[in-house]
Design an enzyme around this catalytic site. Sequence first.
Site, PDB file in Angstrom:
ATOM      1  CB  SER A   1      36.414  35.667  67.903  1.00 56.03           C
ATOM      2  OG  SER A   1      36.904  34.372  68.121  1.00 56.03           O
ATOM      3  CG  ASN A   2      39.353  33.001  71.973  1.00 54.49           C
ATOM      4  OD1 ASN A   2      38.661  32.591  72.899  1.00 54.49           O
ATOM      5  ND2 ASN A   2      39.594  32.277  70.883  1.00 54.49           N
TER       6      ASN A   2
ATOM      7  CE  LYS B   1      61.107  29.613  64.726  1.00 48.20           C
ATOM      8  NZ  LYS B   1      61.544  28.224  64.691  1.00 48.20           N
TER       9      LYS B   1
ATOM     10  CG  MET C   1      48.238  31.901  63.687  1.00 44.58           C
ATOM     11  SD  MET C   1      47.516  30.438  64.445  1.00 44.58           S
ATOM     12  CE  MET C   1      47.777  29.270  63.122  1.00 44.58           C
TER      13      MET C   1
ATOM     14  CG  ASN D   1      47.681  28.764  73.410  1.00 45.57           C
ATOM     15  OD1 ASN D   1      47.255  29.703  72.739  1.00 45.57           O
ATOM     16  ND2 ASN D   1      47.813  27.537  72.908  1.00 45.57           N
TER      17      ASN D   1
ATOM     18  CG  HIS E   1      44.811  23.672  71.179  1.00 46.99           C
ATOM     19  ND1 HIS E   1      45.476  24.093  70.034  1.00 46.99           N
ATOM     20  CD2 HIS E   1      44.444  22.391  70.965  1.00 46.99           C
ATOM     21  CE1 HIS E   1      45.506  23.088  69.169  1.00 46.99           C
ATOM     22  NE2 HIS E   1      44.892  22.050  69.719  1.00 46.99           N
TER      23      HIS E   1
HETATM   24  C1  GRF Z   1      40.902  29.812  68.337  1.00 50.06           C
HETATM   25  O1  GRF Z   1      40.222  28.671  67.905  1.00 50.06           O
HETATM   26  C2  GRF Z   1      41.941  29.439  69.365  1.00 50.06           C
HETATM   27  O2  GRF Z   1      41.561  28.356  70.175  1.00 50.06           O
HETATM   28  C3  GRF Z   1      43.109  29.053  68.511  1.00 50.06           C
HETATM   29  O3  GRF Z   1      43.085  29.943  67.420  1.00 50.06           O
HETATM   30  C4  GRF Z   1      41.758  30.419  67.238  1.00 50.06           C
HETATM   31  C5  GRF Z   1      41.812  31.908  67.328  1.00 50.06           C
HETATM   32  O4  GRF Z   1      40.582  32.515  67.024  1.00 50.06           O
HETATM   33  N1  GRF Z   1      44.343  29.076  69.256  1.00 50.06           N
HETATM   34  P1  GRF Z   1      40.366  34.048  67.291  1.00 50.06           P
HETATM   35  O5  GRF Z   1      41.481  34.799  66.553  1.00 50.06           O
HETATM   36  O6  GRF Z   1      40.441  34.278  68.775  1.00 50.06           O
HETATM   37  O7  GRF Z   1      39.028  34.372  66.729  1.00 50.06           O
END
Ligand code: GRF
Length: 204
Positions: free
Chosen positions: A17-18, A69, A94, A111, A113
Amino acid sequence: MPDARLRLAVLASGRGSNLQAIIDAIDNGRLHAVLALVISNKAEAQALERARKHGAPAVFLDPKATPGKEAYDAVILEHLRKHEVGLVALAGYMKIVTRVIIDAYAGRIMNIHPSLLPSFTGLAAQQQALDWGVKMSGCTVHFVEEGVDTGPIIQQTAVPVLEGDTAESLEARILAQEHRIYPEAIQLFAEGRLAIEGRRVHIK
Ligand code: GRF
């Protein structure tokens, strides 16, 4: 004339979604950048679909195909270089990013958060906020350095924790702010207005 816009890569593992907020900001002219590449470590990530729909290169890189990694990040780095990426934005990515990428993109990797850092790093930040009983939480955009959710802070927005909130309701309230501040922070970078000095980021 060559396209001088910032070439942005987004690394995402899930919903995206971001990423979508970034795409929307590009589409409506609030963010002057080109989505040069989206990479995911998950084949089924909705983020990849969103990127393709926008017409951006979307690549699934299977961690199992490149054990280790650092070796995996070296493959990512190759893609970033091939697409001449100027800024890397982690958005729900992740996996821990290693020195391989952090050194190559020092000061050029961000990033987001879902807490007011330095509180509630790591997973389930919204649940951590509820468990602690804080009255305000929020979200943070920061530059990435080694360590989880550390690095100089670019932008933060506070969000109230309301009576009766669940992790889901708090997440939704925070997410709405994430979608606003992440494209804004990237636009500040694109304009060359972010200066890192130690732990502080000055907005010029
Ligand atoms: C968001 O809450 C972001 O802050 C965190 O992981 C989530 C990702 O959401 N790091 P999306 O995949 O962008 O919907």
